[in-house]
Design an enzyme around this catalytic site. Structure first.
Site, PDB file in Angstrom:
ATOM      1  N   ASP A 102       0.844  -1.191   0.000  1.00  0.00           N
ATOM      2  CA  ASP A 102       0.000   0.000   0.000  1.00  0.00           C
ATOM      3  C   ASP A 102       0.880   1.243   0.000  1.00  0.00           C
ATOM      4  OD1 ASP A 102      -2.305   1.853   0.915  1.00  0.00           O
ATOM      5  OD2 ASP A 102      -3.271  -0.102   0.849  1.00  0.00           O
ATOM      6  N   HIS A 139      -3.667   5.647   4.013  1.00  0.00           N
ATOM      7  CA  HIS A 139      -4.476   4.557   3.463  1.00  0.00           C
ATOM      8  C   HIS A 139      -4.035   3.192   3.984  1.00  0.00           C
ATOM      9  CE1 HIS A 139      -5.972   1.908   0.143  1.00  0.00           C
ATOM     10  NE2 HIS A 139      -6.961   2.785   0.083  1.00  0.00           N
ATOM     11  N   THR A 156      -9.548   0.074  18.433  1.00  0.00           N
ATOM     12  CA  THR A 156     -10.352  -0.820  17.606  1.00  0.00           C
ATOM     13  C   THR A 156      -9.845  -2.251  17.733  1.00  0.00           C
ATOM     14  OG1 THR A 156      -8.925  -0.433  15.677  1.00  0.00           O
ATOM     15  CG2 THR A 156     -10.852   1.012  15.933  1.00  0.00           C
ATOM     16  N   LEU A 322      -3.190   7.417  10.844  1.00  0.00           N
ATOM     17  CA  LEU A 322      -1.872   7.903  11.244  1.00  0.00           C
ATOM     18  C   LEU A 322      -1.999   8.621  12.582  1.00  0.00           C
ATOM     19  CD1 LEU A 322      -0.389   9.334   7.915  1.00  0.00           C
ATOM     20  CD2 LEU A 322       0.093   7.134   8.997  1.00  0.00           C
ATOM     21  N   CYS A 350      -6.463  11.584  17.932  1.00  0.00           N
ATOM     22  CA  CYS A 350      -6.758  11.433  16.493  1.00  0.00           C
ATOM     23  C   CYS A 350      -6.013  10.244  15.885  1.00  0.00           C
ATOM     24  CB  CYS A 350      -6.426  12.710  15.730  1.00  0.00           C
ATOM     25  SG  CYS A 350      -7.145  14.215  16.399  1.00  0.00           S
ATOM     26  N   SER A 360     -11.099  -0.687  -1.237  1.00  0.00           N
ATOM     27  CA  SER A 360      -9.888  -0.688  -0.413  1.00  0.00           C
ATOM     28  C   SER A 360     -10.172  -1.174   0.994  1.00  0.00           C
ATOM     29  CB  SER A 360      -9.299   0.727  -0.335  1.00  0.00           C
ATOM     30  OG  SER A 360      -8.638   1.061  -1.518  1.00  0.00           O
TER      31      SER A 360
END
Length: 624
Positions: A102, A139, A156, A322, A350, A360
């Protein structure tokens, strides 16, 4: 020989894990896999997801309860990967290495670091750290979180939270994308060779047809074949594309205007790598259980997986970003209305985002699911795992209908033809749709089927069979009364796993063409839908820099629709010109933002079918 029973496989896995690694919310205790008669479906009363990760409840792709993913509204409960039982029984991707090819991977991300193994490569600097420095290069980090975010009560949880990751930043803006680097990352190096899953969340949009016979593509095809067929082989998972409505090509964003049939602008078969048998090509599904609005489709689609929408009105995918509020998708000054963004209390640093989407996202959803199956059944071949995923997939959007194209032929006859199929059942009993492939991934059901799975016989690849078309039979009439057709016969008793076709023809307006393949059993598969993005012939070559083409030259397409059918008998290719009116395409200059309109004028003379080639891949029908 049958595989070890699922209960034994899961018991063996559990015996290798410290109990603390399976974190459970209250009421979602671990299972042994031996529970008798338990419903492991999407409507089970036992359905819950272990883990104490604060953002996990908004990861609808893990378990869809109708949550909104920080968008304006939620989806429809049950439209997820159905993996709750796998997680509760300790099937978490342990022992499976995944390469993320990627734009980079933030290897120190707090929710990824424990699952990053040595061997990553930064192809720009030559180092082993592919962490992006460009704030817009998030990404690959988001893709990685979908696959294997650590179950550590931080943020997560990944689909395969015990899988191990490597990152290769081939898509970094400063990468030269050299062939040697692609080969290195995709399994032709000591560093990447032991990956069992290669995630390819990228693709190509074209306005002119591309041949699959280039040296670079041929090298990749051979590598993928070698890696797939070896013992404990590798699965190559590939994005179908995001071009259903529009594409970006040559510095422009193009989309078709008008109120024609709702057909894909970008058919997924137009990307040469998507017609590679070794790539498992995936379309995207949203939280409502229907095709994501952007997802490319085609006969090459094998499965559909969770991809979401845009995270504003309806859910995208909540995943890693990121780190930092000045990097990635989620920034302090982020204009997104997704409630996770802009220095929210839930994610003050963040480090996560709620707007990841696209095929994707469907690709890592599939990579994670594949890692779960490999974790439970490490000795099954990739072909066997693909077979299990196909046979266990859910036929979502069951009322999905074909898209019809109506035209008046040159003799005044009104013809109604399918421009793209809905759900159809082939002669082997397999349901297939070019929008969803065999359906939405169901991890639990695939694991259940694996317990009694009989391994497939060895793969047989028939040689390409070329048919030259001459004389009046080659003419492709403008809005003809019937298709131009050509046949060939296969004598080998083979059970089909996939069929590839290469077509060469002349035509002055390629998007008029509908190309279909008909099997000996009468199953029809649309290889190329009309009104697609092959508009290069109509573009002003000097102004826009596109190259005109006379037609198709050995353009390769793939169909999965014949899966399980007999290859023996007569195959027929049909080509129909379905339009003669003037159409328009809108072009937006991505730099100047100037918008122009392209007029596609009808072809001035009939087309000509020059040749076509057929190749069937499958296994000995007498050993099925």
């Amino acid at each position: 020989m049958k595989q070890t029973s699922l209960a034994l496989a899961i018991t063996a896995l559990l015996s290798t894990l410290p109990s603390a690694l399976v974190q459970a919310n209250e009421g979602c205790a671990p299972l042994t896999g031996k529970e008798s008669g338990m419903d492991i479906g999407r409507s089970s009363t036992e359905r819950c997801l272990p883990g104490a990760n604060p953002l996990q409840d908004q990861q609808w792709y893990l378990l869809n309860s109708g949550q909104d993913g920080f968008s304006a509204r939620g989806g429809i409960a049950g439209n997820d990967l159905n993996l709750w039982w796998a997680h509760r029984t300790g099937v978490l991707g342990q022992g499976v290495n995944v390469a993320v090819v990627d734009d980079g991977l933030a290897i120190a991300h707090p929710d990824l670091a424990d699952n990053v193994r040595p061997g990553s490569k930064n192809v720009v600097t030559g180092s082993d750290d592919p962490t992006p420095t460009d704030p817009d290069t998030a990404h690959g980090t988001s893709v990685s979180g979908i696959i294997a975010a650590v179950d550590n009560a931080i943020g997560t949880k990944g689909i395969a939270p015990r899988a191990q990751l490597q990152g290769f930043n081939l898509l970094d803006d400063n990468s030269q994308q050299l062939q040697k680097d692609w080969l290195y990352a995709l399994g032709d190096s000591n560093a990447s060779r032991d990956n069992r899953v290669f995630n390819q969340s990228y693709g190509m949009s074209v306005v002119d047809p591309r041949s699959a016979n280039s040296l670079d593509q041929s090298q990749l095809d051979r590598l993928f074949e070698q890696q797939t067929l070896k013992a404990q082989g590798a699965a190559y998972i590939k994005a179908a594309g995001n071009g259903f409505n529009k594409i970006a090509a040559g510095g422009y964003v193009l989309n078709r205007t008008g109120n024609g049939p709702k057909l894909p602008f970008e058919n997924s078969n137009l990307d040469p790598s998507n017609s590679n048998f070794w790539n498992l090509v995936v379309s995207a599904l949203n939280a409502d259980g229907v095709r994501s609005s952007y997802s490319s489709v085609g006969s090459n689609i094998f499965l559909s997986a969770t991809g979401g929408e845009y995270g504003t009105d309806t859910p995208a995918m909540v995943t890693t970003d990121l780190p930092g509020c000045d990097m990635g998708y989620n920034r302090t000054d982020d204009p997104s209305t997704n409630r996770l963004h802009g220095n929210s209390q839930l994610d003050a640093s963040c480090d996560y985002n709620g707007v990841m989407n696209g095929t994707s996202s469907a690709t890592p959803s599939t990579s994670g699911a594949m890692a779960l199956l490999m974790s439970a059944y490490p000795d099954l071949s990739v072909r066997d795992l693909r077979d299990l995923l196909a046979r266990s997939a859910t036929r979502v959007d069951a009322k999905h209908q074909p898209v019809m194209v109506s035209y008046t032929s040159s003799t005044g006859k009104v013809r109604d033809v399918k421009g793209l199929e809905g759900w159809e059942r082939n002669a082997a009993g397999m349901w297939f749709s070019p929008t969803y492939g065999f359906g939405l991934i169901d991890v639990n059901k695939a694991l259940e089927l694996a317990a009694n799975h009989q391994p497939l016989p060895p793969l047989v690849q028939l040689p390409w069979q070329k048919i030259n078309v001459t004389g009046s039979a080659a003419a492709i009439a403008d809005v003809g009364n019937s298709p131009t057709s050509s046949t060939t016969r296969i004598a080998t008793p083979l059970t089909v796993e996939a069929v590839q076709v290469m077509v060469s023809l002349d035509h002055q307006r390629l998007p008029d063409l509908l190309i279909e393949l008909v099997s000996p059993a009468g199953t029809r598969s649309i290889l190329l839908s009309p009104f697609n993005s092959l508009v290069g012939q109509s573009l002003d070559q000097q102004q826009l820099g596109f190259v005109r083409t006379k037609g198709l030259r050995d353009m390769r397409m793939l169909s999965n629709k014949f899966y399980g059918e007999s290859a023996q008998g007569t195959w027929r290719l049909e080509v129909t010109d379905v339009a003669n009116g003037t159409r328009q395409v809108s072009l937006l200059n991505r730099e100047t933002r100037e918008r122009t309109t392209l007029t596609e004028r009808n072809n001035r003379q009939p087309g000509k079918l020059i040749s076509w080639s057929l190749r069937v891949l499958g296994h000995d029908a007498n050993r099925s």
